[in-house]
Design a protein around this motif. Sequence first.
Motif, PDB file in Angstrom:
ATOM      1  N   PRO A  41       0.813  -1.215   0.000  1.00 49.81           N
ATOM      2  CA  PRO A  41       0.000   0.000   0.000  1.00 49.81           C
ATOM      3  C   PRO A  41       0.854   1.275   0.000  1.00 49.81           C
ATOM      4  N   GLU A  42       1.980   1.232   0.676  1.00 50.52           N
ATOM      5  CA  GLU A  42       2.836   2.419   0.750  1.00 50.52           C
ATOM      6  C   GLU A  42       3.448   2.746  -0.614  1.00 50.52           C
ATOM      7  N   THR A  43       3.848   1.720  -1.351  1.00 48.13           N
ATOM      8  CA  THR A  43       4.443   1.949  -2.668  1.00 48.13           C
ATOM      9  C   THR A  43       3.391   2.434  -3.656  1.00 48.13           C
ATOM     10  N   LEU A  44       2.209   1.837  -3.626  1.00 45.66           N
ATOM     11  CA  LEU A  44       1.123   2.301  -4.485  1.00 45.66           C
ATOM     12  C   LEU A  44       0.776   3.751  -4.165  1.00 45.66           C
ATOM     13  N   ASP A  45       0.676   4.070  -2.891  1.00 40.99           N
ATOM     14  CA  ASP A  45       0.370   5.435  -2.467  1.00 40.99           C
ATOM     15  C   ASP A  45       1.455   6.401  -2.947  1.00 40.99           C
ATOM     16  N   ALA A  46       2.705   6.029  -2.769  1.00 45.30           N
ATOM     17  CA  ALA A  46       3.817   6.884  -3.207  1.00 45.30           C
ATOM     18  C   ALA A  46       3.757   7.096  -4.718  1.00 45.30           C
ATOM     19  N   TYR A  47       3.524   6.029  -5.473  1.00 43.24           N
ATOM     20  CA  TYR A  47       3.457   6.139  -6.922  1.00 43.24           C
ATOM     21  C   TYR A  47       2.339   7.093  -7.345  1.00 43.24           C
ATOM     22  N   GLN A  48       1.162   6.916  -6.763  1.00 42.05           N
ATOM     23  CA  GLN A  48       0.036   7.768  -7.134  1.00 42.05           C
ATOM     24  C   GLN A  48       0.295   9.229  -6.759  1.00 42.05           C
ATOM     25  N   LYS A  49       0.879   9.455  -5.603  1.00 46.57           N
ATOM     26  CA  LYS A  49       1.189  10.834  -5.192  1.00 46.57           C
ATOM     27  C   LYS A  49       2.249  11.444  -6.095  1.00 46.57           C
ATOM     28  N   LEU A  50       3.293  10.693  -6.414  1.00 46.71           N
ATOM     29  CA  LEU A  50       4.331  11.208  -7.311  1.00 46.71           C
ATOM     30  C   LEU A  50       3.750  11.522  -8.686  1.00 46.71           C
ATOM     31  N   HIS A  51       2.857  10.672  -9.162  1.00 45.33           N
ATOM     32  CA  HIS A  51       2.209  10.914 -10.454  1.00 45.33           C
ATOM     33  C   HIS A  51       1.462  12.245 -10.428  1.00 45.33           C
ATOM     34  N   GLN A  52       0.673  12.455  -9.402  1.00 48.61           N
ATOM     35  CA  GLN A  52      -0.107  13.695  -9.326  1.00 48.61           C
ATOM     36  C   GLN A  52       0.806  14.903  -9.163  1.00 48.61           C
ATOM     37  N   LEU A  53       1.823  14.783  -8.329  1.00 43.37           N
ATOM     38  CA  LEU A  53       2.769  15.886  -8.160  1.00 43.37           C
ATOM     39  C   LEU A  53       3.470  16.222  -9.473  1.00 43.37           C
ATOM     40  N   SER A 155      11.662   9.947 -10.315  1.00 42.31           N
ATOM     41  CA  SER A 155      11.272   9.209  -9.102  1.00 42.31           C
ATOM     42  C   SER A 155      10.028   8.369  -9.366  1.00 42.31           C
ATOM     43  N   GLN A 156       9.050   8.953 -10.027  1.00 42.80           N
ATOM     44  CA  GLN A 156       7.841   8.214 -10.370  1.00 42.80           C
ATOM     45  C   GLN A 156       8.170   7.060 -11.312  1.00 42.80           C
ATOM     46  N   ILE A 158      10.982   5.454 -11.833  1.00 45.53           N
ATOM     47  CA  ILE A 158      11.748   4.357 -11.237  1.00 45.53           C
ATOM     48  C   ILE A 158      10.800   3.359 -10.586  1.00 45.53           C
ATOM     49  N   ILE A 159       9.808   3.854  -9.864  1.00 49.24           N
ATOM     50  CA  ILE A 159       8.844   2.943  -9.238  1.00 49.24           C
ATOM     51  C   ILE A 159       8.144   2.098 -10.304  1.00 49.24           C
ATOM     52  N   SER A 160       7.614   2.740 -11.336  1.00 46.89           N
ATOM     53  CA  SER A 160       6.844   1.976 -12.322  1.00 46.89           C
ATOM     54  C   SER A 160       7.730   1.118 -13.211  1.00 46.89           C
ATOM     55  N   ASN A 161       8.817   1.674 -13.747  1.00 44.00           N
ATOM     56  CA  ASN A 161       9.664   0.897 -14.656  1.00 44.00           C
ATOM     57  C   ASN A 161      10.258  -0.318 -13.965  1.00 44.00           C
ATOM     58  N   TYR A 162      10.810  -0.134 -12.787  1.00 40.43           N
ATOM     59  CA  TYR A 162      11.438  -1.254 -12.084  1.00 40.43           C
ATOM     60  C   TYR A 162      10.399  -2.295 -11.667  1.00 40.43           C
TER      61      TYR A 162
END
Length: 184
Positions: A41-53, A155-156, A158-162
Amino acid sequence: MTTLTIHTIDSAPEGSKPLLEGSVKAFGMLPNLHGVLASSPETLDAYQKLHQLFMDTSFNAEELTVVWQAINVEHACHYCVPAHTGIAHSMKVDAAITEALRNEQPMPNAKLQALYDTTLIIVRNRGHISQAELDNFYAAGYGEQQVLEIILGLSQKIISNYTNHIGNTPVDKPFEGFAWTKKA
């Protein structure tokens, strides 16, 4: 070939369920990447927040696409290149730009080329960039804010590609027509 679980709203950990519900609301479907990220949940949350930012940065739709796709192609992400091709189309980005990015060809103007080049310098050199390279970026009309915004986009990505490399995430149906593989 590695794989990770692609969760549904029902199978996801409790902390991911509201985030996945938000994904369905935003995209009209549950992207496979979000289903994979739901295991944390933390990684999904981080990804979604980074996307919006990143969406809220000073970059316009073309510039967002240049940063995303330069990174996606450099990282050879089989999932994100097609997804961001479809996203670029929905954002009304000129198809010539998306095709140039997918095929590692020059950008249609000097400003987008400077953004593309600087993004790849940051990615390839792990954040090391010379003053001359920064000066070229600034001369194209960008500033320190945009340097930092490239890092936010990275940063966004790296989360999705990796995640997609490790999880071998299947491309979502709406983006299958934009399938892509890195040219040798």
